[in-house]
Design an enzyme around this catalytic site. Structure first.
Site, PDB file in Angstrom:
ATOM      1  N   SER A 142      41.927  45.398  47.074  1.00 31.90           N
ATOM      2  CA  SER A 142      42.653  45.947  45.924  1.00 31.90           C
ATOM      3  C   SER A 142      41.906  47.199  45.483  1.00 31.90           C
ATOM      4  CB  SER A 142      42.635  44.910  44.793  1.00 31.90           C
ATOM      5  OG  SER A 142      43.013  45.487  43.559  1.00 31.90           O
ATOM      6  N   TYR A 155      38.613  38.302  39.579  1.00 36.31           N
ATOM      7  CA  TYR A 155      39.380  39.060  40.580  1.00 36.31           C
ATOM      8  C   TYR A 155      38.572  40.255  41.087  1.00 36.31           C
ATOM      9  CZ  TYR A 155      43.554  41.320  42.594  1.00 36.31           C
ATOM     10  OH  TYR A 155      44.477  41.893  43.451  1.00 36.31           O
TER      11      TYR A 155
END
Ligand code: NAD
Length: 260
Positions: A142, A155
């Site tokens: 990401s 995350y």
């Protein structure tokens, strides 16, 4: 690629993973799909993928948050096709909360799926790739593998860890015809993102266009979502022989997010 390759894509029953298996199917690979939805729900998708591919597609219903789930996934692939040539670690989840309120079970789950599962799958497929002298491992990280945002401690930690795993394994297998790379997307237009828009618009008292531009795409300079097709195209390129010198890389596909 000359002969038929087999690709395992974790979390490929929806969103980015599904787009990637569609892209792989279009170039004739055998496909192992994976997700947590029951097989009967995924069967129409599986049939569609198989029709496009000309190869075979199987769906493995396995929770890869647990190492046993990874064992089931890799043994399903080996039983069906005899090898895993391409591995895409894509399955991931998110939870948003300040660090002092972050539920411990959510931290454990995010690390287990977004990071540890990629270690377990990689560990399982590298010996076969070394034996055949060819392999591609693609980790869907990401923009949050490269930069942070508040309230996403688990995350961001998992995705930074996945970038570190990518670099480490790339170095270990570099002389065996295997490349290992991470793709670092910004916001990707998936059904999950699309579904949030009407509620967010109502909550903020703004239009759906304003939600896209000023809330979701606030950090994305192009003010455009990345498409699932863009993700599939990069994954396909990384599998090509033209990409054989790209390894250990983290490729931002984020409309300029991490350039800021
Ligand atoms: P999604 O929610 O549409 O799909 C998630 C997939 O993971 C599904 O196939 C689901 O069955 C599977 N899954 C969930 N838990 C699982 C488990 N325990 N075991 C096995 N499979 C499981 O997700 P998406 O938006 O397509 O995201 C895919 C990846 O891309 C994730 O790693 C995510 O962090 C990353 N990513 C997404 C975006 C975005 O904007 N959508 C941006 C950056 C990175």
């Amino acid at each position: 690629m000359s002969d038929t390759k087999t690709a395992v894509v974790t979390g490929s029953s929806s969103g980015i993973g599904l787009g990637i298996v569609e892209g792989f199917a279009a170039r004739g690979m055998n496909i192992v799909m994976n997700g947590i939805e029951p097989p009967e729900q995924i069967e129409p998708l599986r049939q569609e993928i198989e029709k496009v591919s000309g190869g075979k597609a199987v769906y493995c219903h396995a929770n890869i948050m647990k190492p046993e789930g990874v064992d089931t996934l890799i043994s399903t692939a080996l039983e069906a096709f005899g090898s895993v040539d391409v591995l895409v670690n894509n399955a991931g989840i998110q939870h948003v909360a300040p660090v002092e309120e972050f539920p411990q079970d959510k931290w454990d789950a995010i690390i287990a799926l977004n990071l540890s599962a990629a270690f377990h799958t990689t560990r399982a497929v590298v010996p076969g790739m070394k034996a055949s002298g060819w392999g591609r491992i693609i980790n869907i990280a990401s923009a949050h593998g490269l930069v942070a945002s508040p309230f996403k401690s688990a995350y961001v930690s998992a995705k930074h860890g996945l970038v570190g795993l990518t670099k480490t394994v790339a170095l270990e297998v570099a002389e065996h015809g295997i490349t290992v790379n991470a793709i670092c997307p910004g916001y990707v237009w998936t059904p999950l993102v699309e579904k949030q828009i009407p509620d967010t618009a109502e909550a903020h008292g703004i239009t759906e266009e304003e939600v896209k531009r000023d809330v979701l795409l606030a950090a994305q300079p192009t003010k455009e979502f990345v498409s699932v097709e863009h993700m599939a195209a990069i994954a396909n390129f990384l599998c090509s022989d033209d990409a054989s010198s790209i390894t250990g890389a983290s490729l931002p596909v984020d409309g300029g997010w991490v350039a800021q």
